[in-house]
Design a protein around this motif. Structure first.
Motif, PDB file in Angstrom:
ATOM      1  N   CYS A 109     -34.865  31.706  72.322  1.00  0.00           N
ATOM      2  CA  CYS A 109     -34.952  30.649  71.315  1.00  0.00           C
ATOM      3  C   CYS A 109     -36.116  29.688  71.553  1.00  0.00           C
ATOM      4  O   CYS A 109     -36.783  29.280  70.604  1.00  0.00           O
ATOM      5  CB  CYS A 109     -33.636  29.869  71.266  1.00  0.00           C
ATOM      6  N   GLU A 110     -36.362  29.336  72.800  1.00  0.00           N
ATOM      7  CA  GLU A 110     -37.433  28.372  73.074  1.00  0.00           C
ATOM      8  C   GLU A 110     -38.796  29.038  73.202  1.00  0.00           C
ATOM      9  O   GLU A 110     -39.781  28.563  72.655  1.00  0.00           O
ATOM     10  CB  GLU A 110     -37.086  27.589  74.346  1.00  0.00           C
ATOM     11  N   GLN A 111     -38.852  30.181  73.885  1.00  0.00           N
ATOM     12  CA  GLN A 111     -40.135  30.841  74.109  1.00  0.00           C
ATOM     13  C   GLN A 111     -40.469  31.913  73.068  1.00  0.00           C
ATOM     14  O   GLN A 111     -41.621  32.307  72.939  1.00  0.00           O
ATOM     15  CB  GLN A 111     -40.168  31.478  75.499  1.00  0.00           C
ATOM     16  N   GLY A 112     -39.460  32.412  72.359  1.00  0.00           N
ATOM     17  CA  GLY A 112     -39.713  33.417  71.331  1.00  0.00           C
ATOM     18  C   GLY A 112     -39.725  34.843  71.822  1.00  0.00           C
ATOM     19  O   GLY A 112     -40.242  35.737  71.132  1.00  0.00           O
ATOM     20  N   GLN A 113     -39.155  35.103  73.003  1.00  0.00           N
ATOM     21  CA  GLN A 113     -39.090  36.474  73.500  1.00  0.00           C
ATOM     22  C   GLN A 113     -38.125  37.304  72.645  1.00  0.00           C
ATOM     23  O   GLN A 113     -37.120  36.795  72.144  1.00  0.00           O
ATOM     24  CB  GLN A 113     -38.631  36.486  74.958  1.00  0.00           C
ATOM     25  N   ASP A 114     -38.429  38.578  72.488  1.00  0.00           N
ATOM     26  CA  ASP A 114     -37.666  39.489  71.637  1.00  0.00           C
ATOM     27  C   ASP A 114     -36.217  39.616  72.111  1.00  0.00           C
ATOM     28  O   ASP A 114     -35.964  39.998  73.251  1.00  0.00           O
ATOM     29  CB  ASP A 114     -38.352  40.859  71.647  1.00  0.00           C
ATOM     30  N   ILE A 115     -35.264  39.303  71.230  1.00  0.00           N
ATOM     31  CA  ILE A 115     -33.846  39.385  71.578  1.00  0.00           C
ATOM     32  C   ILE A 115     -33.429  40.818  71.901  1.00  0.00           C
ATOM     33  O   ILE A 115     -32.572  41.051  72.753  1.00  0.00           O
ATOM     34  CB  ILE A 115     -32.959  38.807  70.443  1.00  0.00           C
ATOM     35  N   ILE A 137     -21.471  23.050  78.869  1.00  0.00           N
ATOM     36  CA  ILE A 137     -21.280  21.610  79.019  1.00  0.00           C
ATOM     37  C   ILE A 137     -22.331  20.906  78.156  1.00  0.00           C
ATOM     38  O   ILE A 137     -23.528  20.958  78.456  1.00  0.00           O
ATOM     39  CB  ILE A 137     -21.411  21.162  80.492  1.00  0.00           C
ATOM     40  N   ASP A 138     -21.885  20.285  77.089  1.00  0.00           N
ATOM     41  CA  ASP A 138     -22.804  19.728  76.087  1.00  0.00           C
ATOM     42  C   ASP A 138     -22.942  18.216  76.230  1.00  0.00           C
ATOM     43  O   ASP A 138     -21.941  17.494  76.328  1.00  0.00           O
ATOM     44  CB  ASP A 138     -22.288  20.067  74.685  1.00  0.00           C
ATOM     45  N   ILE A 139     -24.199  17.751  76.250  1.00  0.00           N
ATOM     46  CA  ILE A 139     -24.479  16.315  76.255  1.00  0.00           C
ATOM     47  C   ILE A 139     -25.663  16.037  75.324  1.00  0.00           C
ATOM     48  O   ILE A 139     -26.507  16.918  75.098  1.00  0.00           O
ATOM     49  CB  ILE A 139     -24.824  15.776  77.674  1.00  0.00           C
ATOM     50  N   PRO A 140     -25.758  14.812  74.780  1.00  0.00           N
ATOM     51  CA  PRO A 140     -26.931  14.439  73.986  1.00  0.00           C
ATOM     52  C   PRO A 140     -28.193  14.448  74.851  1.00  0.00           C
ATOM     53  O   PRO A 140     -28.127  14.200  76.059  1.00  0.00           O
ATOM     54  CB  PRO A 140     -26.601  13.022  73.505  1.00  0.00           C
ATOM     55  N   VAL A 141     -29.314  14.691  74.226  1.00  0.00           N
ATOM     56  CA  VAL A 141     -30.585  14.788  74.952  1.00  0.00           C
ATOM     57  C   VAL A 141     -30.946  13.481  75.656  1.00  0.00           C
ATOM     58  O   VAL A 141     -31.479  13.490  76.773  1.00  0.00           O
ATOM     59  CB  VAL A 141     -31.708  15.235  73.997  1.00  0.00           C
ATOM     60  N   LYS A 142     -30.668  12.353  75.013  1.00  0.00           N
ATOM     61  CA  LYS A 142     -31.014  11.069  75.636  1.00  0.00           C
ATOM     62  C   LYS A 142     -30.261  10.873  76.958  1.00  0.00           C
ATOM     63  O   LYS A 142     -30.809  10.327  77.922  1.00  0.00           O
ATOM     64  CB  LYS A 142     -30.713   9.918  74.666  1.00  0.00           C
ATOM     65  N   ILE A 143     -29.019  11.313  77.015  1.00  0.00           N
ATOM     66  CA  ILE A 143     -28.250  11.235  78.267  1.00  0.00           C
ATOM     67  C   ILE A 143     -28.842  12.187  79.300  1.00  0.00           C
ATOM     68  O   ILE A 143     -28.940  11.861  80.484  1.00  0.00           O
ATOM     69  CB  ILE A 143     -26.763  11.550  78.017  1.00  0.00           C
ATOM     70  N   LEU A 165     -35.825  19.887  74.618  1.00  0.00           N
ATOM     71  CA  LEU A 165     -34.417  19.821  75.009  1.00  0.00           C
ATOM     72  C   LEU A 165     -33.497  19.891  73.790  1.00  0.00           C
ATOM     73  O   LEU A 165     -32.436  20.520  73.833  1.00  0.00           O
ATOM     74  CB  LEU A 165     -34.141  18.546  75.796  1.00  0.00           C
ATOM     75  N   ASN A 166     -33.899  19.248  72.692  1.00  0.00           N
ATOM     76  CA  ASN A 166     -33.116  19.326  71.461  1.00  0.00           C
ATOM     77  C   ASN A 166     -33.043  20.758  70.943  1.00  0.00           C
ATOM     78  O   ASN A 166     -32.001  21.210  70.459  1.00  0.00           O
ATOM     79  CB  ASN A 166     -33.721  18.415  70.387  1.00  0.00           C
ATOM     80  N   LYS A 167     -34.141  21.473  71.064  1.00  0.00           N
ATOM     81  CA  LYS A 167     -34.184  22.868  70.638  1.00  0.00           C
ATOM     82  C   LYS A 167     -33.262  23.721  71.509  1.00  0.00           C
ATOM     83  O   LYS A 167     -32.535  24.585  71.016  1.00  0.00           O
ATOM     84  CB  LYS A 167     -35.622  23.394  70.724  1.00  0.00           C
ATOM     85  N   LEU A 168     -33.277  23.466  72.817  1.00  0.00           N
ATOM     86  CA  LEU A 168     -32.418  24.205  73.737  1.00  0.00           C
ATOM     87  C   LEU A 168     -30.946  23.886  73.496  1.00  0.00           C
ATOM     88  O   LEU A 168     -30.101  24.783  73.479  1.00  0.00           O
ATOM     89  CB  LEU A 168     -32.793  23.878  75.184  1.00  0.00           C
ATOM     90  N   ARG A 169     -30.646  22.613  73.289  1.00  0.00           N
ATOM     91  CA  ARG A 169     -29.246  22.224  73.022  1.00  0.00           C
ATOM     92  C   ARG A 169     -28.744  22.906  71.753  1.00  0.00           C
ATOM     93  O   ARG A 169     -27.625  23.426  71.713  1.00  0.00           O
ATOM     94  CB  ARG A 169     -29.147  20.708  72.884  1.00  0.00           C
ATOM     95  N   LYS A 170     -29.562  22.897  70.713  1.00  0.00           N
ATOM     96  CA  LYS A 170     -29.188  23.549  69.457  1.00  0.00           C
ATOM     97  C   LYS A 170     -28.958  25.035  69.671  1.00  0.00           C
ATOM     98  O   LYS A 170     -28.047  25.637  69.091  1.00  0.00           O
ATOM     99  CB  LYS A 170     -30.276  23.324  68.405  1.00  0.00           C
ATOM    100  N   SER A 171     -29.774  25.642  70.526  1.00  0.00           N
ATOM    101  CA  SER A 171     -29.635  27.071  70.830  1.00  0.00           C
ATOM    102  C   SER A 171     -28.279  27.354  71.476  1.00  0.00           C
ATOM    103  O   SER A 171     -27.597  28.313  71.112  1.00  0.00           O
ATOM    104  CB  SER A 171     -30.757  27.534  71.766  1.00  0.00           C
TER     105      SER A 171
END
Length: 212
Positions: A109-115, A137-143, A165-171
């Motif tokens: 998701c972040e680097q675009g490598q082929d799934i 374990i999910d936390i907001p990016v600001k935390i 980090l927002n992109k990774l969390r969404k992933s």
């Protein structure tokens, strides 16, 4: 696999999420109750894989050579899974800090490598190499940024900006919707409450017995 049999349980999340802390707390809980368990991490977990970890974290730069990073990760995982497989056969509960879902989030998701390439490499290790249960374990990016800042010495992954980090969390959130084995946990809750929530889920799924 059920009670008394080995399982692979993984812990995922962005930097500063508390996944490593929760893995350790769950490990202490299980050890205290004489449950056969072991904690490990990725990349790493074996002497060889730990050497590869140093290459990935210290010698590579962000997005400089993504394919090399992916292949190094799977080289480490291939060696690591030999150890995991043996432990599962012996009835151990293997608690792993990061695993395939980090590969999906960071490398795909972040680097675009082929799934398809990622799944091919994972299945090449073993078609039975996927976790039984994954705790995200999910936390907001600001935390996340505040917690990581308090660590002091940082590696290149700790230095990710809010956008990445927002992109990774969404992933990770999207992976939770896609895979039933992934359980989303609110990482902003009290540490002890999170541990209890994780243990209760393992009991519910008959991975460990009820101690109450």
């Amino acid at each position: 696999m059920g009670i008394g049999k080995g399982n692979l349980i993984t812990f995922e999340g962005i930097e500063g999420s508390g996944k490593s802390t929760q893995l350790h707390e769950v490990y202490k809980f299980l050890k205290k109750r004489k449950i056969k368990c072991i904690k490990t991490r990725e990349p790493g977990g074996t002497r060889l894989a730990e050497k590869i970890r140093k290459l990935i974290i210290k010698d590579l730069k962000n997005n400089e050579d993504n394919l090399t990073e992916l292949l190094l990760l799977f080289a480490a995982r291939s060696n690591h899974f030999l150890k995991i497989k043996k432990l599962i056969k012996k009835g151990y509960l293997v608690l792993c800090d990061r695993y395939i879902d980090s590969t999906y989030a960071y490398q795909h998701c972040e680097q675009g490598q082929d799934i398809k390439l990622i799944n091919f490499l994972q299945n090449l290790i073993s078609k039975k190499s996927f976790p039984k249960i994954t705790f995200f374990i999910d936390i907001p990016v600001k935390i996340s940024k505040l917690r990581v800042k308090g660590r002091g010495r940082l590696d290149r992954f700790d230095e990710y900006g809010e956008k990445k980090l927002n992109k990774l969390r969404k992933s990770f959130i999207n992976l939770t919707k896609k895979h039933n084995r992934i359980i989303k946990i609110d990482g902003t809750k009290n540490k002890k409450d999170i541990t209890i929530q994780i243990v209760d889920y393992l009991i519910k799924k008959n991975v460990i017995k009820n101690f109450k």
